[in-house]
Structures are given as structure tokens and as C-alpha cells.
Design an enzyme around this catalytic site. Structure first.
Site, PDB file in Angstrom:
ATOM      1  N   LYS A   1       4.186  40.216 -11.021  1.00 25.33           N
ATOM      2  CA  LYS A   1       3.003  40.408 -11.873  1.00 25.33           C
ATOM      3  C   LYS A   1       2.919  41.894 -12.234  1.00 25.33           C
ATOM      4  CE  LYS A   1      -1.985  39.406 -12.040  1.00 25.33           C
ATOM      5  NZ  LYS A   1      -3.181  38.936 -11.305  1.00 25.33           N
TER       6      LYS A   1
ATOM      7  N   SER B   1      -5.861  35.422 -13.908  1.00 25.11           N
ATOM      8  CA  SER B   1      -5.134  36.391 -14.698  1.00 25.11           C
ATOM      9  C   SER B   1      -3.611  36.332 -14.523  1.00 25.11           C
ATOM     10  CB  SER B   1      -5.614  37.792 -14.349  1.00 25.11           C
ATOM     11  OG  SER B   1      -5.322  38.103 -12.991  1.00 25.11           O
TER      12      SER B   1
ATOM     13  N   SER C   1      -7.346  34.292  -9.474  1.00 24.20           N
ATOM     14  CA  SER C   1      -6.223  34.570 -10.370  1.00 24.20           C
ATOM     15  C   SER C   1      -4.862  34.066  -9.924  1.00 24.20           C
ATOM     16  CB  SER C   1      -6.122  36.069 -10.643  1.00 24.20           C
ATOM     17  OG  SER C   1      -7.040  36.411 -11.637  1.00 24.20           O
TER      18      SER C   1
HETATM   19  N1  GLN Z   1     -11.139  34.929 -13.505  1.00 17.92           N
HETATM   20  C1  GLN Z   1     -11.729  35.825 -12.552  1.00 17.92           C
HETATM   21  C2  GLN Z   1     -12.260  37.049 -13.246  1.00 17.92           C
HETATM   22  O1  GLN Z   1     -12.066  37.166 -14.416  1.00 17.92           O
HETATM   23  C3  GLN Z   1     -10.741  36.174 -11.480  1.00 17.92           C
HETATM   24  C4  GLN Z   1      -9.823  37.276 -11.814  1.00 17.92           C
HETATM   25  C5  GLN Z   1      -8.872  37.625 -10.719  1.00 17.92           C
HETATM   26  O2  GLN Z   1      -8.802  36.940  -9.691  1.00 17.92           O
HETATM   27  N2  GLN Z   1      -8.159  38.713 -10.904  1.00 17.92           N
HETATM   28  O3  GLN Z   1     -12.872  37.875 -12.620  1.00 17.92           O
END
Ligand code: GLN
Length: 459
Positions: free
Chosen positions: A66, A141, A165
Site C-alpha cells: 500500500k 482506503s 480500510s
Molecule cells: N473509511 C474510513 C474513513 O474514511 C476508514 C479509513 C481507514 O481505515 N483508513 O475514515
């Protein structure tokens, strides 16, 4: 193993992975392909094997990283314009551990800029497409990492999970995705989102692969003071009772959850019963505060963590500026995505004097209730089985214009991060249209190993 046993060369594996990555380029999975370095590393491993030298447990295994993990191979951008041009001077501990065992990074994967989002539509480089249906979101994400594994480009990929995410894109693409107990894997060298909930984990195709990776990556790190003392041991099989008590969360069983997901949950519950496990209903009323608490606490930490991006230290710098203050303003204005800015604004607001008590402090109290509620739940059952999201992967563009609708999709993932407990997404079939479905197994802190082992019963 295949490489160490000379069944296939590392070079072949790496070249195949790179070819597949290019073949699937329209899915927009990678922000960078590590061609030269990956092939060079593979050749070195093949040479060592030919000489009879000992190689690591992941010798020649191609993986995807990532793009919020720091390493000198390629720019680390976190899919944000403001980090373009930034080549990391250090290597993340997790990356160093994987590479010490011979894993080879073939590319960096796309994410929502700074990991803010649930679809990768917040990436400066554009969205990744879902592995099962190109008109749908990959999830986020860590969407790029999930799709890289789902399309079989690599054996595994890294992810970060601050509020879902890893688990959500794993669910949207039909692969395993683990958010470990907070503090299990070092976060040194990973671009911070929210320091009290960020976790490092993986996407794999099997629970066994997850176990192997965790045994390599987990452990206390003097460079990350939040890491727990070592507790994860691959070989040690803690005696897990034959019959476990599995809780199903009452608050997640209602009409706001899609019928397909409820059906998938029912099927797995039946499977567990047939295997002799006991199913109990668990009430967790405080979970209704989780989303609101998360979207206060996380932006507060985001605002602090992103204050370091000023155009002076890393990556992009706006050239339109007359003076220093202007340089900060223009760089941040041009360099951040709208969602990054939204969170910086909310974060500074909830921390500001006059509003701190009404928002941040309240959210912190709600968090304590959630922590206690998980403790109570695990006094009644060994694990919980729950949906990951209320809906399967939705259409690209469907929610990006409505931040609240997007946030609502996170309502089942964020409470684990607030409580620090581990969650593992397991594949759970597909909808009639062939869209992947997933469920999450949730365990008490430091039950990660048993959680992974138990996932095999649900395969
Ligand atoms: N979708 C969640 C957010 O936008 C989680 C993001 C994440 O885990 N990095 O905060």
C-alpha cells in the site's frame, strides 16, 4: 517454499506478477511498478538458492505494498498530490521484516489520499475498480491492495486499517483481510492517519498465509512505542476448545443491512451450528455511538498528523507563493484532496476551545463505553461474527458526492478500531450478480492467532 524447493524460480514468479499487473492496468491498482529492483532481487534469491544458501520464509514471493508504507523503492505518495516527489529515507519496520524473509515488492498500490475514504475515489490518481465488477468501487482506503490479491496478481498485499480500510475492501473483493489488535504490528515508517486507531495488516487468499505473515510482521519495536510486547507465535497452537460460543450482534441485525449480507451471515451461522458451536445473541447498544465518535476522534488526530505537510519538508511545493505563509497555504490548498481538507477542518473544530468539551470529550467518553461493551461481549462469547458493511460494493460515483452517506457505510467497522480489538474479514460468497460478500470475525484483544485459526472453520 516453492522457490526454496526449486519448483519455480523467484525471477519467474516476479516476472509473472509484473505481467499480470500490466495486464490488469485498466483496474488502476498500482501507483508504481517496481520492475527493475524486483527482478534484480529475484535473481539474487535464485543465485543464493543455486549456491545452497538458506533463504527466508517468503523467498521470492511477490507482494504489493500500500502506498502509505515508507521504503526507498519508488515514491511514497499515500496517493496524495502533496507527497508527490517524496522518496522515503527510511524503511517501515513491517516492510523490513517482510523483505528480510525474502518477499519482493512488485508495486505500490492505490489508496484514498492519506487513507481517508472507503472507495479509493479520494485518490489523487483516480479510483481502483472492483475485482468482480468494474463499474463498482474497490472499497477503501486499501482498495488497490485488495484488488491486487483478488485478481491473483500477488500472493499478499499490505494494508492499513484506521476504521475499516483493510476489512472493507477485503469484503468488497472476496479475500481475507486482517486488522490486528492495536499495537501488534509496528507502525514505524507508515504514513500516520489517526495514531490511536491506525493498525497495519494484510490481505491474503488463505488464513494460513495470514498466520505466516503475522508471525513475521508482529512484535514489539523500539521505534514504535505503541507496540505490544511480543505475543504472536505462528507455531504455538493455543488449545482452542472444540465447541466455541459465537456471538451475533443484535444491533447489526436490522433492515438497514442488505438482504444478501443478512443471508450470508445466516448461512455461516448455520454452518457453525452444524459444526457444534453455540450461537448467542449479544446486545451492544453503545455501538450506535461508534460512527459519530469515530468521525470526531479520527479527524482530530488527522488534523494534528497532517500539520507537518507544509511544502518545506516533503514532496510537492506550490510555486505560486510570495512569502512563507503563502507557501504553506498554497501548498496545502493545492496538495490536499477535498476529503483531507474536510477532516482537517472538522478536526480543528472539535479540538478548538469552546467546542472541545461538547465534541472531543464526549466522543472520548463514548469510546470508553464501546471499549467496555466489547469486554462485556467477550465475557459472554469467544468471538463475534458480524457483517463488515451494510451493503456490498456500490457503484462508482454513487456516494462520493455525499460524505455522510459514505461515512455511514463504515458503521460496522469503526468500533473495532476505537476498542483496539482484532477483526478478520472472511469471504462469504457472492450476490446473484456476482458481487463479493464478506463477514468479519471479531475477537478480544490479542486473540488474533485464534481468530485466524477459527476462520478456517468458516471456509
Ligand atoms: N473509511 C474510513 C474513513 O474514511 C476508514 C479509513 C481507514 O481505515 N483508513 O475514515
Amino acid at each position: 517454499m516453492k522457490v526454496a524447493n526449486k519448483k519455480v524460480t523467484a525471477e519467474r514468479l516476479v516476472r509473472d506478477a509484473l505481467e499480470k499487473a500490466k495486464y490488469f492496468s485498466d483496474y488502476h491498482i498500482f501507483t508504481f511498478l517496481n520492475e527493475e529492483v524486483a527482478i534484480k532481487k529475484a535473481k539474487e534469491i535464485d543465485k543464493r538458492i543455486a549456491k545452497g544458501e538458506k533463504v527466508g520464509k517468503l523467498a521470492g514471493v511477490p507482494y504489493a505494498l500500500k502506498d502509505n508504507f515508507l521504503s526507498p523503492e519508488g515514491e511514497t505518495t499515500a496517493s496524495a498530490h502533496i507527497l508527490e516527489g517524496f522518496t522515503a529515507p527510511v524503511t517501515a519496520t513491517a516492510v523490513a521484516k517482510l523483505e528480510a524473509e525474502g518477499a519482493i515488492m512488485i508495486g505500490r498500490t492505490n489508496l484514498d489520499a492519506f487513507a481517508h475514504g472507503s472507495t479509493t475515489e479520494n485518490s489523487y490518481f483516480g479510483p481502483t475498480l472492483n475485482s468482480h465488477d468494474k463499474t463498482r468501487v474497490a472499497g477503501g482506503s486499501s482498495g488497490g491492495s485488495a484488488v491486487a490479491v483478488a485478481l491473483d496478481i500477488v500472493e499478499f498485499a499490505t494494508g492499513t486499517d484506521t476504521g475499516g480500510s483493510i476489512r472493507q475492501p477485503a469484503s468488497f473483493n472476496g479475500v481475507y483481510g486482517l486488522k490486528p489488535t492495536f499495537g501488534t504490528v509496528s507502525r514505524y515508517g507508515v504514513v500516520a492517519m489517526a495514531s490511536s486507531t491506525d493498525c497495519i495488516g494484510f490481505f491474503t487468499k488463505t488464513p494460513d498465509d495470514m498466520n505466516l505473515l503475522m508471525s513475521i510482521a508482529a512484535g514489539q519495536d523500539p521505534k514504535d512505542m505503541t507496540t505490544l510486547p511480543d505475543y504472536y507465535d505462528e507455531s504455538e497452537t493455543k488449545s482452542q476448545k472444540d465447541s466455541l460460543r459465537i456471538g451475533v450482534i443484535k444491533e447489526f441485525d436490522n433492515d438497514s443491512v442488505s438482504p444478501e449480507i443478512r443471508e450470508a451471515l445466516k448461512k455461516k451461522v448455520e454452518l457453525l451450528k452444524a459444526k457444534g458451536h453455540e450461537i448467542v445473541e449479544v446486545k451492544m447498544p453503545s455501538l450506535k455511538y461508534a460512527l459519530a465518535a469515530y468521525y470526531i476522534i479520527v479527524p482530530a488526530e488527522v488534523a494534528s498528523n497532517l500539520s507537518r505537510h507544509d511544502g518545506v519538508r516533503y514532496g510537492f511545493r506550490s510555486d505560486k507563493s510570495a512569502d512563507l505563509k503563502n507557501l504553506y497555504e498554497n501548498t496545502r490548498n493545492e496538495g490536499f484532496m477535498p476529503e483531507n481538507k474536510r477532516r482537517i477542518m472538522i478536526g480543528n473544530f472539535v479540538l478548538s476551545s469552546g467546542f472541545y468539551d461538547a465534541y472531543f470529550l464526549k466522543a472520548a467518553k463514548a469510546r470508553t463505553l464501546i471499549v467496555k461493551e466489547y469486554e462485556k461481549a467477550f465475557s459472554k462469547c469467544d468471538f463475534l461474527l458480524a457483517p463488515v458493511t451494510p451493503n456490498p460494493a456500490f457503484k462508482l460515483g454513487e456516494k462520493i458526492g455525499d460524505p455522510v452517506a459514505m461515512y455511514l457505510e463504515d458503521m460496522m467497522t469503526v468500533s473495532l478500531n476505537l476498542a483496539g480489538v482484532p477483526g478478520l474479514t472472511i469471504p462469504a460468497g457472492e450476490t446473484k450478480e456476482g458481487i463479493a460478500l464478506g463477514l468479519q470475525l471479531i475477537g478480544p484483544r490479542q486473540s488474533d492467532k485464534n481468530l485466524i485459526q477459527f476462520a478456517k472453520e468458516l471456509a
